[in-house]
Write a protein that holds these residues in place. Structure first.
Motif, PDB file in Angstrom:
ATOM      1  N   ILE A  70       0.851  -1.193   0.000  1.00 49.68           N
ATOM      2  CA  ILE A  70       0.000   0.000   0.000  1.00 49.68           C
ATOM      3  C   ILE A  70       0.885   1.240   0.000  1.00 49.68           C
ATOM      4  CG2 ILE A  70      -1.819   1.249   1.220  1.00 49.68           C
ATOM      5  CD1 ILE A  70      -2.594  -1.423   2.532  1.00 49.68           C
ATOM      6  N   PRO A  71       0.799   2.085  -1.025  1.00 49.80           N
ATOM      7  CA  PRO A  71       1.627   3.307  -1.051  1.00 49.80           C
ATOM      8  C   PRO A  71       1.315   4.222   0.138  1.00 49.80           C
ATOM      9  CG  PRO A  71       0.634   2.875  -3.195  1.00 49.80           C
ATOM     10  CD  PRO A  71      -0.034   1.954  -2.226  1.00 49.80           C
ATOM     11  N   ALA A  72       2.315   4.941   0.569  1.00 55.56           N
ATOM     12  CA  ALA A  72       2.145   5.816   1.731  1.00 55.56           C
ATOM     13  C   ALA A  72       1.071   6.863   1.488  1.00 55.56           C
ATOM     14  CB  ALA A  72       3.473   6.484   2.081  1.00 55.56           C
ATOM     15  N   HIS A  73       1.011   7.425   0.273  1.00 52.83           N
ATOM     16  CA  HIS A  73       0.017   8.472   0.031  1.00 52.83           C
ATOM     17  C   HIS A  73      -1.405   7.930   0.106  1.00 52.83           C
ATOM     18  CE1 HIS A  73       0.329   6.801  -4.091  1.00 52.83           C
ATOM     19  NE2 HIS A  73      -0.917   7.210  -4.238  1.00 52.83           N
ATOM     20  N   GLU A  74      -1.586   6.638  -0.205  1.00 49.29           N
ATOM     21  CA  GLU A  74      -2.911   6.039  -0.056  1.00 49.29           C
ATOM     22  C   GLU A  74      -3.245   5.814   1.414  1.00 49.29           C
ATOM     23  OE1 GLU A  74      -3.791   2.625  -2.378  1.00 49.29           O
ATOM     24  OE2 GLU A  74      -3.001   3.465  -4.248  1.00 49.29           O
ATOM     25  N   ALA A  75      -2.242   5.421   2.191  1.00 48.03           N
ATOM     26  CA  ALA A  75      -2.476   5.204   3.619  1.00 48.03           C
ATOM     27  C   ALA A  75      -2.911   6.488   4.315  1.00 48.03           C
ATOM     28  CB  ALA A  75      -1.212   4.647   4.272  1.00 48.03           C
ATOM     29  N   HIS A  76      -2.373   7.628   3.853  1.00 46.86           N
ATOM     30  CA  HIS A  76      -2.682   8.909   4.492  1.00 46.86           C
ATOM     31  C   HIS A  76      -3.819   9.664   3.813  1.00 46.86           C
ATOM     32  CE1 HIS A  76       0.620   8.752   7.321  1.00 46.86           C
ATOM     33  NE2 HIS A  76       1.475   8.499   6.354  1.00 46.86           N
ATOM     34  N   ALA A  77      -4.400   9.106   2.777  1.00 46.39           N
ATOM     35  CA  ALA A  77      -5.458   9.813   2.055  1.00 46.39           C
ATOM     36  C   ALA A  77      -6.640  10.090   2.978  1.00 46.39           C
ATOM     37  CB  ALA A  77      -5.903   9.000   0.847  1.00 46.39           C
ATOM     38  N   PRO A  78      -7.138  11.318   2.999  1.00 48.27           N
ATOM     39  CA  PRO A  78      -8.277  11.648   3.867  1.00 48.27           C
ATOM     40  C   PRO A  78      -9.489  10.768   3.553  1.00 48.27           C
ATOM     41  CG  PRO A  78      -7.286  13.643   2.958  1.00 48.27           C
ATOM     42  CD  PRO A  78      -6.664  12.482   2.228  1.00 48.27           C
ATOM     43  N   GLY A  79     -10.131  10.311   4.610  1.00 48.84           N
ATOM     44  CA  GLY A  79     -11.355   9.547   4.457  1.00 48.84           C
ATOM     45  C   GLY A  79     -11.180   8.062   4.237  1.00 48.84           C
ATOM     46  N   ARG A  80      -9.927   7.597   4.088  1.00 48.47           N
ATOM     47  CA  ARG A  80      -9.736   6.160   3.887  1.00 48.47           C
ATOM     48  C   ARG A  80     -10.126   5.368   5.129  1.00 48.47           C
ATOM     49  NH1 ARG A  80      -6.657   4.075  -0.150  1.00 48.47           N
ATOM     50  NH2 ARG A  80      -7.817   2.202   0.405  1.00 48.47           N
ATOM     51  N   LEU A  81      -9.893   5.942   6.281  1.00 50.13           N
ATOM     52  CA  LEU A  81     -10.228   5.279   7.539  1.00 50.13           C
ATOM     53  C   LEU A  81     -11.081   6.234   8.379  1.00 50.13           C
ATOM     54  CD1 LEU A  81      -6.679   3.872   8.289  1.00 50.13           C
ATOM     55  CD2 LEU A  81      -8.703   2.452   7.894  1.00 50.13           C
ATOM     56  N   PRO A  82     -12.220   5.783   8.893  1.00 51.67           N
ATOM     57  CA  PRO A  82     -13.045   6.666   9.727  1.00 51.67           C
ATOM     58  C   PRO A  82     -12.364   6.940  11.067  1.00 51.67           C
ATOM     59  CG  PRO A  82     -13.920   4.438   9.753  1.00 51.67           C
ATOM     60  CD  PRO A  82     -12.800   4.433   8.747  1.00 51.67           C
ATOM     61  N   SER A  83     -12.688   8.081  11.645  1.00 55.96           N
ATOM     62  CA  SER A  83     -12.182   8.401  12.979  1.00 55.96           C
ATOM     63  C   SER A  83     -13.359   8.557  13.938  1.00 55.96           C
ATOM     64  CB  SER A  83     -11.347   9.685  12.953  1.00 55.96           C
ATOM     65  OG  SER A  83     -12.172  10.827  12.960  1.00 55.96           O
ATOM     66  N   LEU A  84     -13.059   8.558  15.236  1.00 54.59           N
ATOM     67  CA  LEU A  84     -14.125   8.712  16.225  1.00 54.59           C
ATOM     68  C   LEU A  84     -14.860  10.033  16.055  1.00 54.59           C
ATOM     69  CD1 LEU A  84     -12.929   7.408  19.727  1.00 54.59           C
ATOM     70  CD2 LEU A  84     -14.773   6.519  18.289  1.00 54.59           C
ATOM     71  N   ALA A  85     -14.186  11.025  15.479  1.00 55.22           N
ATOM     72  CA  ALA A  85     -14.838  12.322  15.286  1.00 55.22           C
ATOM     73  C   ALA A  85     -15.995  12.248  14.308  1.00 55.22           C
ATOM     74  CB  ALA A  85     -13.807  13.344  14.800  1.00 55.22           C
ATOM     75  N   ASP A  86     -16.092  11.165  13.554  1.00 52.71           N
ATOM     76  CA  ASP A  86     -17.150  11.037  12.548  1.00 52.71           C
ATOM     77  C   ASP A  86     -18.464  10.506  13.130  1.00 52.71           C
ATOM     78  OD1 ASP A  86     -15.315  11.822  10.553  1.00 52.71           O
ATOM     79  OD2 ASP A  86     -14.620   9.760  10.304  1.00 52.71           O
ATOM     80  N   PHE A  87     -18.473  10.146  14.413  1.00 51.49           N
ATOM     81  CA  PHE A  87     -19.642   9.486  14.996  1.00 51.49           C
ATOM     82  C   PHE A  87     -20.333  10.382  16.022  1.00 51.49           C
ATOM     83  CE2 PHE A  87     -16.729   6.161  13.608  1.00 51.49           C
ATOM     84  CZ  PHE A  87     -17.573   5.329  12.894  1.00 51.49           C
ATOM     85  N   SER A  88     -21.567  10.033  16.312  1.00 51.16           N
ATOM     86  CA  SER A  88     -22.332  10.762  17.326  1.00 51.16           C
ATOM     87  C   SER A  88     -21.781  10.441  18.711  1.00 51.16           C
ATOM     88  CB  SER A  88     -23.806  10.361  17.259  1.00 51.16           C
ATOM     89  OG  SER A  88     -23.964   9.016  17.727  1.00 51.16           O
ATOM     90  N   PRO A  89     -22.073  11.281  19.715  1.00 48.29           N
ATOM     91  CA  PRO A  89     -21.583  10.992  21.078  1.00 48.29           C
ATOM     92  C   PRO A  89     -21.965   9.603  21.567  1.00 48.29           C
ATOM     93  CG  PRO A  89     -22.393  13.236  20.967  1.00 48.29           C
ATOM     94  CD  PRO A  89     -22.723  12.605  19.638  1.00 48.29           C
ATOM     95  N   ALA A  90     -23.194   9.160  21.295  1.00 43.78           N
ATOM     96  CA  ALA A  90     -23.605   7.827  21.751  1.00 43.78           C
ATOM     97  C   ALA A  90     -22.787   6.739  21.063  1.00 43.78           C
ATOM     98  CB  ALA A  90     -25.095   7.623  21.469  1.00 43.78           C
ATOM     99  N   GLU A  91     -22.522   6.911  19.767  1.00 45.62           N
ATOM    100  CA  GLU A  91     -21.730   5.912  19.042  1.00 45.62           C
ATOM    101  C   GLU A  91     -20.275   5.936  19.490  1.00 45.62           C
ATOM    102  OE1 GLU A  91     -22.771   7.417  15.185  1.00 45.62           O
ATOM    103  OE2 GLU A  91     -23.978   5.634  14.735  1.00 45.62           O
ATOM    104  N   VAL A  92     -19.766   7.125  19.807  1.00 45.86           N
ATOM    105  CA  VAL A  92     -18.401   7.236  20.338  1.00 45.86           C
ATOM    106  C   VAL A  92     -18.296   6.486  21.657  1.00 45.86           C
ATOM    107  CG1 VAL A  92     -16.725   8.837  21.346  1.00 45.86           C
ATOM    108  CG2 VAL A  92     -17.819   9.392  19.168  1.00 45.86           C
ATOM    109  N   ASN A  93     -19.217   6.740  22.565  1.00 44.31           N
ATOM    110  CA  ASN A  93     -19.164   6.098  23.880  1.00 44.31           C
ATOM    111  C   ASN A  93     -19.282   4.584  23.776  1.00 44.31           C
ATOM    112  OD1 ASN A  93     -18.805   8.481  25.350  1.00 44.31           O
ATOM    113  ND2 ASN A  93     -21.015   8.881  25.418  1.00 44.31           N
ATOM    114  N   ARG A  94     -20.127   4.102  22.873  1.00 43.30           N
ATOM    115  CA  ARG A  94     -20.256   2.647  22.715  1.00 43.30           C
ATOM    116  C   ARG A  94     -18.941   2.025  22.278  1.00 43.30           C
ATOM    117  NH1 ARG A  94     -21.039  -0.768  18.613  1.00 43.30           N
ATOM    118  NH2 ARG A  94     -21.399   0.865  17.050  1.00 43.30           N
ATOM    119  N   ARG A  95     -18.271   2.668  21.343  1.00 40.27           N
ATOM    120  CA  ARG A  95     -16.998   2.127  20.856  1.00 40.27           C
ATOM    121  C   ARG A  95     -15.910   2.225  21.925  1.00 40.27           C
ATOM    122  NH1 ARG A  95     -19.933   3.766  16.584  1.00 40.27           N
ATOM    123  NH2 ARG A  95     -19.725   2.569  14.629  1.00 40.27           N
ATOM    124  N   LEU A  96     -15.908   3.309  22.676  1.00 45.35           N
ATOM    125  CA  LEU A  96     -14.903   3.448  23.729  1.00 45.35           C
ATOM    126  C   LEU A  96     -15.069   2.371  24.799  1.00 45.35           C
ATOM    127  CD1 LEU A  96     -14.804   7.330  24.219  1.00 45.35           C
ATOM    128  CD2 LEU A  96     -13.000   5.887  23.261  1.00 45.35           C
TER     129      LEU A  96
END
Length: 274
Positions: A70-96
């Motif tokens: 996997i090329p480095a630029h693909e690994a760092h491409a925005p949006g390739r991996l979701p972050s906790l900031a993308d979820f609602s507070p309830a979904e964040v807490n469930r995952r935590l």
């Protein structure tokens, strides 16, 4: 060993933190999510985060199963991996509550040396040199030449550290993620981390995480020749050799919380001079 690291983190947090601000979605931007494997990974630039992003992409099926392809630029491409900031507070807490959370850390001075070499010294860092190097030269160099003011390609390590220590830098906004303090990126005193991996034991700690995930057959990419922990330590020592003890002590104060949380000791360069 990992239980000892967790215990140290918990004790240090209770000893050195008082009132803490309520985490906002932007504070969770560095915590990446793999729902299929129940994983939370807080990435810290200059601590093997490119390879960990490659591994998460391979695990999630979003990229080839061999992370090394996997090329480095693909690994760092925005949006390739979701972050906790993308979820609602309830979904964040469930995952935590339910997911395995981990991060990898590094001796702060060695991480700064790596960021300087990679972003301000190497030819491929031209974007960073124009963005940050020109500002550093303009602010801190007494008589900068026109080429340096335009390209920012020849920033000295002492100038980079002086820029970090300059109060104006902090007033301008948060540090860039490549030299921001690890605790400010990953909030280890607010979020529970099951595994605290270290750059010095990267291969062993990565294998441990992958075994917990149920993917022991997935190989964490090995660093290229000359990029291991021992070589990185030597390069950092050479850079810091010309930095005064006074400046190093100021820098230690700036990164003190990372030292307390993740290394339990002062920088080796300061210990040798004391």
């Amino acid at each position: 060993m990992h239980r000892q690291r967790r215990d140290w983190l918990r004790r240090t947090c209770s000893r050195h933190t008082r009132r803490q601000h309520l985490l906002q979605p932007e504070d969770l931007r560095h915590v990446l999510v793999d729902d299929a494997h129940g994983l939370l990974y807080c990435y810290v630039p200059k601590v093997a985060c490119t390879n960990w992003k490659r591994v998460l992409l391979a695990l999630s099926g979003r990229a080839p199963s061999d992370p090394r392809t996997i090329p480095a630029h693909e690994a760092h491409a925005p949006g390739r991996l979701p972050s906790l900031a993308d979820f609602s507070p309830a979904e964040v807490n469930r995952r935590l509550r339910a997911y395995l959370a981990f991060l990898f850390v590094r001796e702060p001075f060695e991480r700064l040396a790596s960021a300087y070499r990679n972003k301000l010294q190497r030819p491929w860092g031209a974007d960073f040199q124009r963005r940050f190097g020109t500002s550093i030269v303009r602010r801190l160099r007494p008589r900068p030449g026109p080429d340096a003011l335009t390209r920012g390609h020849d920033v000295r390590f002492a100038e980079f550290l002086a820029y970090l220590l300059d109060p104006r830098t902090r007033r301008d906004g948060p540090f860039n993620e490549h030299w921001e303090r690890t605790h400010a990126l990953c909030h280890p005193c607010r979020l529970r981390y099951d595994v605290v991996g270290k750059f010095e034991t990267l291969a062993e700690d990565a294998a441990f995480v992958l075994s917990l995930v149920g993917a022991p057959g997935l190989r964490f990419p090995e660093p290229p020749p000359g990029a291991g922990a021992a070589a990185a330590r030597d390069r950092a020592a050479r850079l810091f050799r010309d930095i005064s003890p006074f400046s190093q002590r100021l820098l230690f104060v700036l990164y003190k919380m990372d030292f307390l949380l993740f290394t339990s000791s002062a920088p080796s360069s300061l210990r040798r001079r004391s």
